[in-house]
Each structure stands twice: as structure tokens, then as C-alpha cells.
Design a protein around this motif. Structure first.
Motif, PDB file in Angstrom:
ATOM      1  N   ARG A  43      19.597   5.771  -7.883  1.00  0.00           N
ATOM      2  CA  ARG A  43      18.729   6.457  -6.920  1.00  0.00           C
ATOM      3  C   ARG A  43      18.297   7.852  -7.387  1.00  0.00           C
ATOM      4  O   ARG A  43      17.515   8.500  -6.701  1.00  0.00           O
ATOM      5  N   VAL A  44      18.799   8.314  -8.513  1.00  0.00           N
ATOM      6  CA  VAL A  44      18.420   9.647  -8.968  1.00  0.00           C
ATOM      7  C   VAL A  44      17.059   9.586  -9.659  1.00  0.00           C
ATOM      8  O   VAL A  44      16.615   8.532 -10.114  1.00  0.00           O
ATOM      9  N   ARG A  45      16.414  10.738  -9.720  1.00  0.00           N
ATOM     10  CA  ARG A  45      15.140  10.882 -10.404  1.00  0.00           C
ATOM     11  C   ARG A  45      15.248  12.037 -11.400  1.00  0.00           C
ATOM     12  O   ARG A  45      15.850  13.068 -11.101  1.00  0.00           O
ATOM     13  N   PHE A  46      14.662  11.852 -12.568  1.00  0.00           N
ATOM     14  CA  PHE A  46      14.656  12.881 -13.612  1.00  0.00           C
ATOM     15  C   PHE A  46      13.250  13.462 -13.710  1.00  0.00           C
ATOM     16  O   PHE A  46      12.264  12.729 -13.649  1.00  0.00           O
ATOM     17  N   THR A  87      16.033  18.163 -15.377  1.00  0.00           N
ATOM     18  CA  THR A  87      16.883  18.202 -14.199  1.00  0.00           C
ATOM     19  C   THR A  87      16.772  16.879 -13.461  1.00  0.00           C
ATOM     20  O   THR A  87      15.775  16.161 -13.602  1.00  0.00           O
ATOM     21  N   PHE A  88      17.804  16.554 -12.673  1.00  0.00           N
ATOM     22  CA  PHE A  88      17.800  15.331 -11.880  1.00  0.00           C
ATOM     23  C   PHE A  88      18.499  15.598 -10.561  1.00  0.00           C
ATOM     24  O   PHE A  88      19.305  16.539 -10.430  1.00  0.00           O
ATOM     25  N   LEU A 123      10.886   9.870 -16.867  1.00  0.00           N
ATOM     26  CA  LEU A 123      10.901  11.331 -16.802  1.00  0.00           C
ATOM     27  C   LEU A 123       9.567  11.790 -16.234  1.00  0.00           C
ATOM     28  O   LEU A 123       8.517  11.615 -16.857  1.00  0.00           O
ATOM     29  N   TYR A 124       9.611  12.383 -15.024  1.00  0.00           N
ATOM     30  CA  TYR A 124       8.386  12.805 -14.343  1.00  0.00           C
ATOM     31  C   TYR A 124       8.024  14.233 -14.731  1.00  0.00           C
ATOM     32  O   TYR A 124       8.832  14.996 -15.270  1.00  0.00           O
ATOM     33  N   ARG A 125       6.785  14.563 -14.428  1.00  0.00           N
ATOM     34  CA  ARG A 125       6.262  15.878 -14.806  1.00  0.00           C
ATOM     35  C   ARG A 125       6.924  16.994 -14.011  1.00  0.00           C
ATOM     36  O   ARG A 125       7.244  18.052 -14.545  1.00  0.00           O
ATOM     37  N   ASP A 126       7.115  16.787 -12.713  1.00  0.00           N
ATOM     38  CA  ASP A 126       7.717  17.809 -11.871  1.00  0.00           C
ATOM     39  C   ASP A 126       8.419  17.125 -10.704  1.00  0.00           C
ATOM     40  O   ASP A 126       8.444  15.894 -10.588  1.00  0.00           O
ATOM     41  N   ARG A 127       8.994  17.929  -9.824  1.00  0.00           N
ATOM     42  CA  ARG A 127       9.771  17.407  -8.705  1.00  0.00           C
ATOM     43  C   ARG A 127       8.898  16.629  -7.731  1.00  0.00           C
ATOM     44  O   ARG A 127       9.299  15.592  -7.214  1.00  0.00           O
ATOM     45  N   VAL A 142      10.928  28.223 -14.596  1.00  0.00           N
ATOM     46  CA  VAL A 142      10.218  28.907 -13.516  1.00  0.00           C
ATOM     47  C   VAL A 142       8.992  28.078 -13.163  1.00  0.00           C
ATOM     48  O   VAL A 142       8.143  27.816 -14.021  1.00  0.00           O
ATOM     49  N   SER A 143       8.931  27.640 -11.917  1.00  0.00           N
ATOM     50  CA  SER A 143       7.795  26.849 -11.451  1.00  0.00           C
ATOM     51  C   SER A 143       7.016  27.669 -10.437  1.00  0.00           C
ATOM     52  O   SER A 143       7.571  28.112  -9.419  1.00  0.00           O
ATOM     53  N   PHE A 144       5.728  27.889 -10.734  1.00  0.00           N
ATOM     54  CA  PHE A 144       4.855  28.676  -9.859  1.00  0.00           C
ATOM     55  C   PHE A 144       3.708  27.784  -9.414  1.00  0.00           C
ATOM     56  O   PHE A 144       2.933  27.309 -10.241  1.00  0.00           O
ATOM     57  N   GLN A 145       3.646  27.523  -8.112  1.00  0.00           N
ATOM     58  CA  GLN A 145       2.604  26.664  -7.565  1.00  0.00           C
ATOM     59  C   GLN A 145       1.872  27.414  -6.458  1.00  0.00           C
ATOM     60  O   GLN A 145       2.497  27.974  -5.558  1.00  0.00           O
ATOM     61  N   LEU A 146       0.553  27.407  -6.545  1.00  0.00           N
ATOM     62  CA  LEU A 146      -0.301  28.034  -5.555  1.00  0.00           C
ATOM     63  C   LEU A 146      -1.211  26.960  -5.002  1.00  0.00           C
ATOM     64  O   LEU A 146      -2.205  26.591  -5.620  1.00  0.00           O
TER      65      LEU A 146
END
Length: 554
Positions: A223-226, A257-258, A278-282, A232-236
Motif C-alpha cells: 500500500r505504500v507509494r514512492f 521518499t515513501f 516512482l512518481y514525480r511528486d506526492r 524543498v518543494s515549492f508549489q504556487l
């Protein structure tokens, strides 16, 4: 017949006597013992020599013949005998004589690498070799022994053999800057490392091998996702500014991270070499975790500038979906819809965002409920999520607008939308301009002109009054007025000072008042008599009658 020469010898020296041979001298025992010891030492040396191993390496930096040792956990197990180049001169080759009893270490999966000072992404290592010199580290394998030729690793292995944990394989279709040794984190804690990073030319994907140490390996379930962590993630976006920060190491070098992104059971632990995406972001990882969803097409009659892929779909502030494609190019094509002043947008409604209880929904029943909600007035409209960036999102509201679904050839049902919405910043500015155009600026200008005229007349009257006051104040009498007022005040002060308690005039006035009081007290009986008998001033006053006692009343 006798020989004359033998006869002559016999006569001269006499006939020889036969006797015992003499013993060998004891002096020959020393070289014999030395020879035996040398043979024994040579045999012992040859019998204790290990196998001769050949290493191939990119370069022989720090490796010297007769000096560089081969160690296992800081224990010497061999020595470099010679260093040379390969036949094609592209690599270096070292011949190593292993010590006795090391044959079981030379397995097919054994690893060799040179330990020397290194400065890498994970810090500085090998500082102890600055004084002692470089050496070759051997990590024995678990395969069959007998291997004699090895390729030396360019870098030390990330994880040592025998360390408890689990290895998994990751693949991704997007580019990244991940390298072996980069950290793998779980909620900010470093729990493993990237062992290898390769690009598969056949399927054009990035492939990684990741090792998770114990006890954190128990967290790796189905059930985990990677996803890739940039530190540092900056989203506007439409929901404002969001900044996510990881550990200091992940900030400097990035990593993976997972986590468990959806509520529910922990799931089953995975086996070795289980594959994950492996995905690009959360957000991308969470998006792929929803298994129950319904896709719809929206026909937008206004500008979709600021509406991007991944924008949220909200109902009363609660996110329940995601924008998948802007514009949608399937079906009858984008060009025909643009001619009809409509932009198709593909959206996805995700009930699982409302909680784990929506994970087992019957999506056919859910879509039927959505159709009934459309009949009751559920509509979609664009809203401005961020004025600075112009980002938009889709808001679901209930409206009294009639349900109108145009004919289409799309593979997805239509989601009704409010036409002429004013959610975007451009629409609001246009509405503001329309309101400004309805204002009668001519009447406002005339009223302002009249107010200015009246104000000008008032200012002229004030100016005339100021001129008159200035002329009045310039007259000599007005200029002498302060001096006269000052003289009057001085005279009044002198007059009042004469009536103080210590002044003679005050004492004379006090005595006169006392004399007047005595005279008035003397005249008081005369005034009483005159009041009772006015003729007494000319005639003698009659004597008063004797008082008569009163009779008692019975």
C-alpha cells in the motif's frame, strides 16, 4: 706375464694394504641442516600461499606493488604483488597474492574496491588512509568459491552484504537527478539508500534498486507509494503557496521518499525485488492511489487560462476530484468545439478522497446518484484560486439553472456547467469594467463643477474678510490698543493692592465699620420704642401696667 711397471711400483712403495674407510667430517652437518631448513621454509611458504587473484580497475591510483594490502574488516588477507596495464591499455590490472585460508572468500559475487580519501555527496570518507595509505577492501560473497578474476568497483558499495532489510525495484518514466547513495526517507527519517540507478534503453525508463534497512523494512507493504523528493518543494497553485521541506541531506542531494497516502490497513509486507512505480511528486502518487473514480467531460464557455492539469475540484471547500486534461483532445476533436465556443476539459471525481469508507463504492450506483444531483441543480463553475498567479479551480455548486446537456461524441458523460461564470480574474475585471461603463460620469462632472464653483466663491469671501481684518489691524488705534489695555490692567492692580489686609486704608475702613455697628446697637431700643408708640417722641411714654396673675380655671 707380469707388467714391468707394476713390478717397479711394488718394489718402490710396497704393496698397498686394505682397511676401513674414514668417517665424513662433522663440518658438513651445518650446510646440510641449513639446506633442510631452507627446503622446509620454502615448502611451508608455498604451502601457506593463497590463490593468485587478478583485479581489473579503471586506474591504479593509490595501489603499489608489494605495499598495498587487501583487507576484510581491517584484517589483512592478501597483498598486491604487481600492477600493470591490460593488453588494450584501457584499464589497470593488479595481481594479488591472497593468504592461506582465504579461498572461501573468493566467490563469484565477491566485491573489491579501493579505500582512499573520497569527497562525495554523502560526505568525506577514507580519512584514515591519509597516513596509512590506500588499501583494497574485500567483501566476501555467498556464492561458490573458486573465482580468480574480478572487476574492481569504482565506488564503495552503498549497502554491505548481510545487512538486514529489503530491496525493492522502482521505475519511472520521467527524468530525475537520482544517484546511488542518495537517501530514502520515510516521514523525514532516512531509512535506506539507493543502490543503483540505470536507464533502460529498451523501454526508455529509469530503473532504480533501493534498499530499506530494518526495522523500517517492515513499513514497505503493497500500500505504500514512492515518489521523488527534491528536499524543498515549492508549489504556487489554486490553493495558495505550499512549501515542503525534508531533511538536510535530502535538501542538499534530493532522494526518494515513501509513505501511506490513504487511510486503511497497513497491507501485506512485500518480498525482495518487488517492483513499484516512482512518481514525480506526492500529489501524483496520491492520485494514482485512488481506484474508485468517475470521469466526466466539461464544456467550458470561457477562458481556461490558469486551469492546469492537477487543479482541484471542490464542493463547499472539500476536494473531491482532479482536472486530468486541459483541453481534452479526444472524441470529435478540439477544433469543432472551439468553433462552438466551447473548450472540453476532462475531469475525474474521486469519492475516496472523502475517506476510506468510500473505497468499496459501487461506481455505477455512484454515477446514478450524480445524475440525480444534476437534476437537482448540481453544476460546475470556474473559480479564481490565486489572484497573483491567476490559477483557477473548479467549484461545484447547486443552482436553479436548467439542466442543458449538449450532444457529443465523447466516451465520457457530460458534467453540467454554469455558463457565463465569473470565477476567473479576467471575468471579474470584465464585470468591473461593465459596471464602470454604466456610471454617468457626465452628471458627476457637472456636479463636481458646481461644487468647485461654490468652493471658489467661498474662498473669495474668505479672502475679502482676511483683507478687511488686515486693514483694520493696520490702523494706529488698533496698534495702540494692546498698550492701553496693559495700562488699565496696571491701574486695576494698584487699586486692588491698596485694599489688602496690611494697607492703612483697609484698617481705617475696619474701624469705621465697627463704630457704625456700635451706633446702630445704641439706636436699636429707640427704634423699638418708636415702633411701639410713635407719640413717645413728643410725649412722655405711659408707664407700663402691673402684671396681673392669671386665675386658675376649674
Amino acid at each position: 706375464m707380469s707388467n714391468p711397471i707394476d713390478d717397479t711400483l711394488d718394489q718402490t712403495f710396497g704393496k698397498a694394504r686394505r682397511g676401513r674407510a674414514r668417517r665424513i667430517s662433522s663440518i658438513w652437518l651445518v650446510p646440510a641442516v641449513a639446506l633442510a631448513i631452507g627446503i622446509w621454509m620454502a615448502y611451508d611458504t608455498l604451502s601457506q600461499r593463497g590463490a593468485l587473484v587478478h583485479l581489473t580497475m579503471l586506474n591504479a591510483e593509490g595501489v603499489e606493488a608489494g605495499k598495498t594490502m587487501v583487507k576484510v574488516k581491517e584484517v589483512a588477507v592478501g597483498r598486491v604483488e604487481s600492477v600493470s596495464l591490460t593488453d588494450d591499455f584501457t584499464q589497470a590490472r593488479a595481481a594479488i597474492r591472497m593468504f592461506d585460508g582465504t579461498d572461501n572468500m573468493l566467490t563469484e559475487d565477491a566485491q573489491f574496491w579501493v579505500v582512499k580519501p573520497r569527497v562525495g555527496r554523502d560526505g568525506v570518507s577514507g580519512l584514515g588512509t591519509i597516513l596509512s595509505g590506500a588499501y583494497i577492501e574485500l567483501e566476501p560473497g555467498i556464492g561458490e568459491p573458486g573465482q580468480r578474476h574480478f572487476e574492481t568497483l569504482a565506488q564503495p558499495p552503498v549497502m554491505r552484504r548481510g545487512e538486514a532489510g529489503v530491496s525493492v525495484r522502482l521505475h519511472s518514466d520521467h527524468g530525475n537527478q537520482l544517484n546511488p547513495g542518495d537517501p530514502v526517507t520515510f516521514r523525514g527519517y532516512t531509512v535506506g539508500r539507493i543502490q543503483s540507478a540505470e536507464f533502460n534503453i529498451d523501454n526508455q525508463r529509469n530503473e532504480f534498486r533501493v534498499f530499506i534497512q530494518q526495522p523500517f523494512s517492515d513499513l514497505v507493504s503493497d500500500r505504500v507509494r514512492f515518489w521523488q523528493s527534491s528536499g524543498v518543494s515549492f508549489q504556487l497553485g489554486a490553493d495558495g503557496v505550499r512549501i515542503d521541506m525534508g531533511s538536510l541531506e535530502s535538501i542538499l542531494v534530493g532522494g526518494i521518499t515513501f509513505d501511506f497516502l490513504n487511510e486503511g490497513p497497513a497491507g501485506e509486507r512485500v518480498a525482495q525485488d518487488t517492483e513499484f512505480t516512482l512518481y514525480r511528486d506526492r500529489e501524483s502518487a496520491q492520485q494514482e492511489g485512488f481506484t474508485q473514480y468517475a470521469d466526466y467531460i466539461m464544456l467550458v464557455e470561457q477562458s481556461v487560462r490558469g486551469l492546469s492539469v492537477g487543479a482541484p475540484i471542490e464542493f463547499r471547500g472539500i476536494r473531491i476530484g482532479t482536472v486530468l486534461q486541459v483541453p481534452y483532445t479526444g472524441g470529435e476533436g478540439l477544433g469543432q468545439r472551439l468553433m462552438q465556443q466551447e473548450v472540453p476539459v476532462l475531469i475525474r471525481i474521486e469519492p475516496e478522497r472523502l475517506g476510506p469508507s468510500f473505497g468499496d463504492l459501487d461506481m455505477q450506483n455512484w454515477q446514478q446518484q450524480m445524475q440525480r444531483a444534476f437534476a437537482r441543480g448540481l453544476r460546475a463553475q470556474l473559480q479564481s484560486g490565486n489572484i497573483i498567479t491567476g490559477a483557477q479551480f473548479i467549484d461545484l455548486v447547486f443552482s436553479d439553472a436548467p439542466l442543458q446537456l449538449a450532444e457529443h461524441d465523447y466516451d465520457y458523460p457530460l458534467f453540467p456547467m454554469l455558463s457565463g461564470g465569473s470565477g476567473s480574474l479576467e471575468s471579474r475585471i470584465a464585470a468591473l469594467v461593465d459596471n464602470l461603463n454604466q456610471i454617468d460620469f457626465g452628471a458627476i462632472g457637472e456636479q463636481a463643477e458646481r461644487s468647485l464653483t461654490a468652493s471658489e466663491q467661498t474662498l473669495q469671501a474668505v479672502e475679502q474678510l482676511s483683507t478687511s481684518l488686515q486693514a483694520l489691524m493696520s490702523q494706529p488705534e488698533m496698534q495702540q490698543l494692546p498698550a492701553r489695555l496693559q495700562g488699565t490692567l496696571d491701574e486695576l492692580e494698584r487699586l486692588l493692592s491698596g485694599y489688602s489686609t496690611d494697607a492703612p486704608a483697609y484698617n481705617d475702613a475696619t474701624r469705621a465699620i465697627q463704630s457704625l455697628e456700635r451706633i446702630l446697637s445704641d439706636l436699636e431700643p429707640f427704634a423699638e420704642s418708636l415702633g411701639e408708640q410713635p407719640s413717645s417722641i413728643l410725649f412722655k411714654r405711659a408707664p407700663a401696667a402691673d402684671p396681673q396673675p392669671r386665675r386658675e380655671q376649674r
